[in-house]
Design an enzyme around this catalytic site. Structure first.
Site, PDB file in Angstrom:
ATOM      1  N   TYR A   1       3.881  -0.024  -1.893  1.00 58.32           N
ATOM      2  CA  TYR A   1       3.784  -0.167  -3.350  1.00 58.32           C
ATOM      3  C   TYR A   1       5.047   0.373  -4.000  1.00 58.32           C
ATOM      4  O   TYR A   1       5.605  -0.250  -4.919  1.00 58.32           O
ATOM      5  CB  TYR A   1       2.546   0.583  -3.826  1.00 58.32           C
ATOM      6  CG  TYR A   1       2.306   0.619  -5.305  1.00 58.32           C
ATOM      7  CD1 TYR A   1       2.338  -0.532  -6.087  1.00 58.32           C
ATOM      8  CD2 TYR A   1       1.990   1.828  -5.939  1.00 58.32           C
ATOM      9  CE1 TYR A   1       2.079  -0.491  -7.446  1.00 58.32           C
ATOM     10  CE2 TYR A   1       1.714   1.880  -7.294  1.00 58.32           C
ATOM     11  CZ  TYR A   1       1.773   0.719  -8.049  1.00 58.32           C
ATOM     12  OH  TYR A   1       1.498   0.772  -9.395  1.00 58.32           O
TER      13      TYR A   1
ATOM     14  N   GLU B   1       0.844  -1.195   0.000  1.00 59.08           N
ATOM     15  CA  GLU B   1       0.000   0.000   0.000  1.00 59.08           C
ATOM     16  C   GLU B   1       0.878   1.243   0.000  1.00 59.08           C
ATOM     17  O   GLU B   1       1.758   1.388   0.859  1.00 59.08           O
ATOM     18  CB  GLU B   1      -0.899   0.043   1.241  1.00 59.08           C
ATOM     19  CG  GLU B   1      -2.089  -0.879   1.210  1.00 59.08           C
ATOM     20  CD  GLU B   1      -3.068  -0.576   2.328  1.00 59.08           C
ATOM     21  OE1 GLU B   1      -4.251  -0.912   2.179  1.00 59.08           O
ATOM     22  OE2 GLU B   1      -2.664   0.000   3.371  1.00 59.08           O
ATOM     23  N   CYS B   2       0.660   2.130  -0.943  1.00 61.07           N
ATOM     24  CA  CYS B   2       1.319   3.434  -0.988  1.00 61.07           C
ATOM     25  C   CYS B   2       2.843   3.279  -0.905  1.00 61.07           C
ATOM     26  O   CYS B   2       3.470   2.849  -1.857  1.00 61.07           O
ATOM     27  CB  CYS B   2       0.769   4.342   0.111  1.00 61.07           C
ATOM     28  SG  CYS B   2       1.040   6.107  -0.196  1.00 61.07           S
ATOM     29  N   GLY B   3       3.452   3.600   0.233  1.00 59.36           N
ATOM     30  CA  GLY B   3       4.901   3.445   0.346  1.00 59.36           C
ATOM     31  C   GLY B   3       5.354   2.019   0.115  1.00 59.36           C
ATOM     32  O   GLY B   3       6.416   1.772  -0.452  1.00 59.36           O
TER      33      GLY B   3
ATOM     34  N   SER C   1      -0.835  -0.655  -4.820  1.00 55.11           N
ATOM     35  CA  SER C   1      -1.337   0.608  -5.347  1.00 55.11           C
ATOM     36  C   SER C   1      -1.144   1.677  -4.281  1.00 55.11           C
ATOM     37  O   SER C   1      -0.754   1.380  -3.143  1.00 55.11           O
ATOM     38  CB  SER C   1      -2.829   0.504  -5.714  1.00 55.11           C
ATOM     39  OG  SER C   1      -3.627   0.453  -4.545  1.00 55.11           O
TER      40      SER C   1
END
Length: 433
Positions: free
Chosen positions: A331, A327-329, A427
């Site tokens: 990703y 998730e985010c970082g 993502s």
């Protein structure tokens, strides 16, 4: 018995909600009360400070992402073995986005659903009698809400405080106190908010200083007495299906954005969570069925991560036999390269065809509805997930099949988001409910 609760809200961000909420939490905890903390909205950083102030895990309540039954069930969890619940609002009291699950994501929604009175933290810098006009608008905007009273923040002199106090008194509201301007009690900040609790030097001393500051200028006992208890409308227990029976979750200063309610729900469903630290060059344990890389600050630690051969090599080996999700970082770390703020490129795991840059920054912020592109450990193809996005990183290259199709709260158009290659996915979308 349901614990009484109180929500600290304000007219806007930067009004002093965190200062007041943390000061109250620590002050009441020092008095021997069992204080349970809540954060409204999608926020990872403030709940860690809540936990440090109270010695108990904090929970997020979000009316945009969560159904009313989920909010009620989580509030019941917060009430367990607690004497009082202190909730910290987000942004302005009524700020949110359309088409939420049980509201617009505003702090006012949570107060209304749970019957908690609102303590207004109002920044009076640059105002005198006008403060009362703004407070009047906040207090009367929604007659279904109960306003416990006001704490004025950033007063400049005794005269300034008296002018504000007189105006609030004319409204029939109680002024519990006034916090003078004091930069000495400010907590350090950076691009996503406060510097993380685990990275803040002398955190206990800082929290005690906040409690001393609030105790000196605010009637803490009267605020605690203003909290109210109301039996929650019982919903089903929080049930978020864990993505595996045994989940390896990265946790350190680079990967810390993992919601406490997710961990509690996964454990309640029988899953084991095993934490490991990429910055300590630890790999995900082989006996786990899935590796979860949360968001955080990999861009600030990209050099160390690139040199963490044990972590990167172990992650690649893990991905050969078991699913990995970022998730985010997280990703970003699954991609090929992260470019840091100085423009230096650092090689990451290379499990996804992704290049991101923190040297070229643009704010991405808001609620998201995501629809799974294929069957996934988080659900079946086409199933929708609610969450949010909050980062400054820029995507330079993103090639491959999408992980989800996502839209923001203001759009009806789904667009491909994230990447998936086999059992590796990710993502910038943060899953909430």
């Amino acid at each position: 018995m349901t614990a009484p609760g109180l929500l600290v809200g304000a007219a806007r961000s930067g009004s002093g909600k965190t200062t007041l909420a943390l000061g109250l939490m620590r002050a009441l905890t020092r008095r021997g009360l069992r204080v349970s903390a809540v954060k409204c909205g999608p926020d990872y950083i403030d709940p860690a400070f809540h936990a440090a102030a109270t010695g108990r895990d904090s929970l997020n309540l979000d009316s945009w992402a969560m159904q009313p039954s989920t909010i009620a069930a989580l509030a019941e969890q917060a009430s367990d073995d607690a004497d009082i619940i202190i909730a910290e609002g987000a942004m302005g009291l009524f700020d949110g986005a359309p088409r939420g699950a049980s509201g617009v994501g505003a702090s006012a929604d949570v107060a209304r659903l749970l019957g908690w009175p609102i303590l207004l933290a109002h920044d009076v810098s640059g105002q005198a009698q006008t403060a009362a006009a703004v407070i009047r608008g906040l207090a009367s905007h929604d007659p279904t809400l109960s306003i416990a009273g006001v704490v004025a923040n950033r007063t400049g002199s005794d005269r300034h405080q008296r002018l504000v106090s007189d105006g609030v008194a004319e409204l029939g509201l109680r002024l519990f106190g006034a916090l003078p301007r004091n930069d000495a009690v400010k907590l350090p900040e950076r691009h996503l908010g406060l510097v993380q609790a685990g990275e803040t030097r002398d955190l206990d001393e800082r929290l005690d200083a906040l409690a001393d500051f609030v105790e000196t200028h605010v009637d803490v006992s009267a605020i605690a007495e203003a909290a109210q208890a109301r039996a929650f409308q019982h919903g089903a227990a929080v049930s978020i299906v864990p993505p595996a029976q045994r989940v390896a979750v990265a946790r350190d200063d680079a990967f810390s954005f993992f919601y406490p309610h997710l961990a509690k729900s996964w454990r309640a469903a029988g899953a084991d969570i095993v934490f490991f630290s990429p910055l300590a060059d630890q790999a995900p344990p082989d006996d786990c069925g899935l590796c979860w890389l949360p968001g955080g600050y990999p861009e600030l630690h990209a050099g160390r991560l690139a040199q963490a051969r044990g972590f990167l090599g172990g992650l690649r080996r893990f991905a050969q036999t078991s699913p990995v999700h970022g998730e985010c970082g997280g990703y970003m770390a699954l991609g090929r390269v992260i470019i840091d703020a100085d423009g230096a490129a650092h090689e990451m795991a290379g499990l996804l065809e992704l290049e991101t840059s923190f040297a070229v920054r643009r704010l991405h912020l808001g609620y998201r509805v995501a629809r799974l592109a294929e069957d996934h450990r988080l659900g079946r193809a086409g199933e929708t997930l609610r969450g949010h996005e909050f980062h400054y990183a820029t995507t330079l290259s993103e090639k491959g099949d999408p992980f989800v199709f996502a839209r923001d709260a203001y759009s009806d158009v789904d667009t491909p988001a994230g990447l998936r290659r086999g059992d590796v996915s990710g993502s910038f979308f943060h899953f909430i409910d």
